[in-house]
Design a protein around this motif. Structure first.
Motif, PDB file in Angstrom:
ATOM      1  N   UNK A   1      42.180 -66.483 128.043  1.00 53.23           N
ATOM      2  CA  UNK A   1      42.559 -65.099 127.755  1.00 53.23           C
ATOM      3  C   UNK A   1      44.053 -64.879 127.537  1.00 53.23           C
ATOM      4  N   UNK A   2      44.877 -65.844 127.918  1.00 51.02           N
ATOM      5  CA  UNK A   2      46.320 -65.602 127.861  1.00 51.02           C
ATOM      6  C   UNK A   2      46.762 -64.830 129.097  1.00 51.02           C
ATOM      7  N   UNK A   3      48.081 -64.602 129.206  1.00 54.33           N
ATOM      8  CA  UNK A   3      48.608 -63.960 130.414  1.00 54.33           C
ATOM      9  C   UNK A   3      48.985 -62.500 130.191  1.00 54.33           C
ATOM     10  N   UNK A   4      48.728 -61.956 128.985  1.00 54.92           N
ATOM     11  CA  UNK A   4      49.161 -60.596 128.663  1.00 54.92           C
ATOM     12  C   UNK A   4      48.479 -59.561 129.555  1.00 54.92           C
ATOM     13  N   UNK A   5      49.273 -58.541 129.968  1.00 56.20           N
ATOM     14  CA  UNK A   5      48.729 -57.470 130.809  1.00 56.20           C
ATOM     15  C   UNK A   5      49.078 -56.076 130.275  1.00 56.20           C
ATOM     16  N   UNK A   6      49.850 -56.005 129.183  1.00 54.98           N
ATOM     17  CA  UNK A   6      50.160 -54.677 128.632  1.00 54.98           C
ATOM     18  C   UNK A   6      49.021 -54.240 127.705  1.00 54.98           C
ATOM     19  N   UNK A   7      48.865 -52.916 127.461  1.00 50.68           N
ATOM     20  CA  UNK A   7      47.740 -52.450 126.635  1.00 50.68           C
ATOM     21  C   UNK A   7      47.737 -53.102 125.253  1.00 50.68           C
ATOM     22  N   UNK A   8      46.534 -53.351 124.729  1.00 50.41           N
ATOM     23  CA  UNK A   8      46.402 -53.963 123.400  1.00 50.41           C
ATOM     24  C   UNK A   8      46.618 -52.910 122.314  1.00 50.41           C
ATOM     25  N   UNK A   9      47.072 -53.374 121.158  1.00 53.39           N
ATOM     26  CA  UNK A   9      47.069 -52.509 119.974  1.00 53.39           C
ATOM     27  C   UNK A   9      46.326 -53.276 118.880  1.00 53.39           C
ATOM     28  N   UNK A  10      45.874 -52.553 117.873  1.00 48.27           N
ATOM     29  CA  UNK A  10      45.166 -53.217 116.770  1.00 48.27           C
ATOM     30  C   UNK A  10      46.031 -54.285 116.130  1.00 48.27           C
TER      31      UNK A  10
END
Length: 750
Positions: free
Chosen positions: A420-429
């Motif tokens: 999944x990766x380590x990203x935790x900020x909201x996704x954008x298109x």
């Protein structure tokens, strides 16, 4: 003299008998078993054990003093190294093993014990499949067991490589010591001892510390064969500070052709990895080939899997325990091509998982990171990113299998970051593709191949059941943090207490919705049927009669599918109560998993939310909602899997997940969709399509009975995909109603 003198005399007699053999014999080709040496060594051991029994605990007797003072172990090591007479190495290993195992007082702290033990360790695992392998592994395991009893002793077994390389003088001490040992041997017997009678006493011993090259990391890519530390060429880069020969010898023995020896070596490594000493942990991961052994063997076993392995076999092959993978193809009734290779891979993965689970914290992290970089990214990722459908299916089935199998939290964390990766900020298109593997796997949930879609959805379903907070946060929660899927309507003072008919002011009443004009009273559940359970009060859900509110929410789901599209009440045993029982059990399991994550009990106050931000449900929910929207046009098996993942998500006890997936009355912001709104659309489409199908209800009932095995398969029914889709939709709505009820009931019970 004390009465212990006879014991000491006896002990010295046996030792001198051994030394006399070397002075007097000219035939050094005769095997040791033809001499009296084994018997004398056994007698010496018995005397030492007897002496210890007769004395107070912790007191060293004269025989033991003699053994230590005259460096008997050093001399025996030299004789074992030379294997003179043939078979002597076996005898020496046996003597050391029994001495350490049978004597209770701590021997390893003595320099005249741990130094020869350290040297003997280096002789183990030098050559595979030697006659002494059994004795070697028993000796190494007893040393490991002693270190487990007193972990601090491991510091005696971390050799400072740089010092010995820097000053050649350090090694000459060892040579002198051995010569002194030989001198004391000659003075004890009263006869001169020629150096050549003690092969390796000088000369070989002098270079012992500095001639062994440190193990090398760079040339390991060619596979497992290169892991033999003894046979590696002189290293150009010196390993940092220390060498851990106990580990190196065990590493070599893990490659023994004898499975029992290899398993014992793996057990020894697991024992050493679990020692709490920080120096040993650092040395284990930085100065030995342990990380390379784990990852290279995983890679080799993964690559050895035939591409033709059936994904179903990968899914269903029985659970694997690493020490028990002795597999006989002939005895196996359920054999399939590639089973041996698959079991070998899964059992080695299980070993890595258990080793990391048992290991000291820094060791565990280093090993898991090595597996992440060298195996997950280096070997698995290219397979998962390929375009061949067969390749994608097999590699996803293997990923699914190890996701199910992993139990170590540290390895699970690395696996989650890999997927999944380590990203935790909201996704954008725009940034959906930031972690290419995550993007690709989510896309595979909506693949042109149904098999790939189902396999990938199953992998995500199992991933969501793992005890790791980052999984749900990365896939769903980060996009719901600000609740910007809702439209904020400030509550007017006079509206606060206005609750008509048990409904929140301003909420849409489904019974007034044009789609639901035909709801019959029989179809809903009466208030009396609900337990008195009450949802938590929130700013936009003022506490009213909780029974009424949960009743309305549950009925909203139960009434979604119109009467003419329902078939379950015609068939026994397909009621709603089964879903209640399952939901109760599953929700309890999820609560237990999520307890440690300290989630809030109620949603974030809307005044504190950034409602201006554009809402995007995230890639994962987008794909699931898209597939849910096509439920009437997709194969039955795909629909079962999509709804299964969505029901898993709705079970999580997080207030935002609950609101977004299970609250029909949430005020959705413009352009946003929720699970409920997606289903409402599907039902709208269904009602139009029902009109065009003749004998819709009898056909629907026939299909349901066939799916349940109550009717034999007969002629093909037309519109079969739509009819099966309607049945899944009805069951899914019952399941969501049950989950909503169970969650409301749980939140109202103290």
């Amino acid at each position: 003299m004390a009465p212990s003198l006879p014991l000491q005399e006896d002990f010295v007699y046996h030792w001198k008998a051994i030394t006399h053999y070397y002075i007097e014999t000219s035939d050094d080709k005769a095997p040791v078993t033809d001499t009296n040496i084994p018997s004398h060594l056994e007698q010496m051991l018995d005397i030492l054990v007897q002496e210890e029994k007769e004395r107070e605990s912790g007191e060293t007797g004269p025989c033991m003093e003699y053994l230590l003072h005259h460096k008997i172990l050093e001399t025996l090591y030299t004789l074992g190294k030379a294997d003179c007479p043939p078979g002597m190495k076996q005898q020496v290993l046996g003597f050391y093993t029994k001495l350490l195992g049978r004597i209770k007082q701590p021997l390893l702290p003595h320099i005249n014990v741990h130094r020869p033990v350290q040297k003997l360790i280096r002789l183990c695992g030098e050559v595979l499949a030697t006659p002494t392998e059994n004795e070697e592994i028993q000796f190494l395991c007893i040393v490991c067991a002693k270190l487990k009893e007193d972990p601090y002793l491991v510091n005696f077994f971390l050799e400072n490589k740089l010092k010995s390389l820097a000053s050649k003088g350090a090694a000459s001490v060892t040579a002198e010591d051995t010569l002194k040992g030989a001198e004391s041997l000659s003075t004890d017997t009263g006869q001169p001892c020629r150096p050549e009678e003690l092969p390796g006493a000088a000369g070989t011993e002098q270079t012992e510390l500095d001639d062994e090259p440190p193990p090398q990391t760079d040339d390991l890519s060619t596979g497992l064969e290169n892991l033999s530390v003894a046979s590696l060429p002189e290293a150009t880069v010196v390993r940092p500070n220390q060498d851990y020969n106990l580990v190196n010898s065990l590493l070599n023995l893990t490659r023994s052709p004898d499975g029992r020896i290899a398993v014992k070596a793996c057990e020894g490594l697991m024992l050493l990895a679990s020692l709490p000493e920080p120096k040993a942990a650092k040395c284990l991961t930085q100065s030995t080939c342990l990380c390379e052994l784990l990852t290279d063997r995983l890679a080799a076993l993964y690559k050895a899997l035939p591409p033709s392995v059936d994904p179903l076999d990968i899914e269903t092959v029985e659970a694997i325990n690493w020490g028990l993978d002795s597999y006989s193809h002939k005895e196996d009734a359920s054999a399939f091509p590639g089973k041996r290779a698959l079991i070998s891979f899964l059992s080695w993965f299980d070993y890595c998982d258990q080793l990391i689970k048992e290991a000291q914290k820094t060791t565990a992290v280093a090993l898991a990171k090595a597996i992440h970089e060298r195996f997950f990214i280096g070997v698995m990722e290219p397979q998962l990113m390929q375009t061949s459908e067969m390749g994608i299916l097999t590699s996803t089935a293997l990923l699914h299998r190890i996701v199910r199998q992993v139990t170590s939290n540290v390895l699970l964390q690395e696996m989650v970051f890999f997927i999944l990766g380590e990203q935790r900020e909201p996704e954008t298109l725009a940034d959906m593709n930031r972690h290419p593997l995550r993007h690709r796997l989510i896309e595979h949930c909506d693949h042109i191949s149904d098999e790939i879609s189902i396999m990938t959805l199953r992998m995500f379903e199992h991933l969501l059941q793992k005890p790791n907070e980052h999984i749900l946060y990365n896939l769903v929660l980060r996009n719901l943090e600000e609740r910007n899927y809702t439209e904020y309507k400030p509550v007017c003072p006079e509206d606060k207490d206005v609750v008509e008919n048990g409904q929140i002011a301003g909420a849409v009443d489904l019974e007034e919705d044009p789609l639901f004009t035909d709801i019959s009273p029989d179809n809903t559940l009466s208030n009396q049927e609900w337990l008195s359970s009450s949802p938590p009060a929130t700013p936009d859900h003022p506490r009213n009669d909780g029974k009424t509110e949960v009743h309305k929410i549950v009925n909203s789901f139960l009434c979604l599918v119109p009467d003419e599209a329902k078939s379950s009440y015609h068939v026994e045993g397909t009621g709603y109560d089964t879903y209640l029982r399952d939901a109760h059990r599953q929700f309890r399991d999820y609560c237990a998993i999520c307890l440690r994550w300290e989630w809030p009990g109620s949603p974030k106050a809307l005044e504190k939310c950034n409602l201006e931000a554009t809402f995007f449900e995230g890639h994962f929910l987008k794909v699931l909602f898209d597939r849910m929207g096509r439920i009437l046009d997709q194969p039955y098996d795909v629909n079962l899997q999509v709804t299964s993942v969505l029901s898993r998500l709705s079970l999580f006890p997080h207030p935002h997940v609950h609101e977004y997936l299970l609250d029909p009355y949430v005020n959705l912001a413009s352009g946003c969709r929720s699970l409920f709104s997606v289903i409402v659309r599907v039902v709208g489409d269904l009602m139009v399509r029902i009109q065009r199908i003749q004998d819709f209800t009898p056909k629907l009932l026939l299909v349901r009975k066939r799916l349940l095995g109550l009717e034999p398969e007969g002629p093909m029914v037309d519109h079969i995909t739509l009819l099966e889709g309607v049945i899944v939709l009805e069951e899914f709505c019952k399941e969501l109603a049950a989950i909503a009820f169970v969650k409301y009931h749980a939140s109202s019970t103290p």
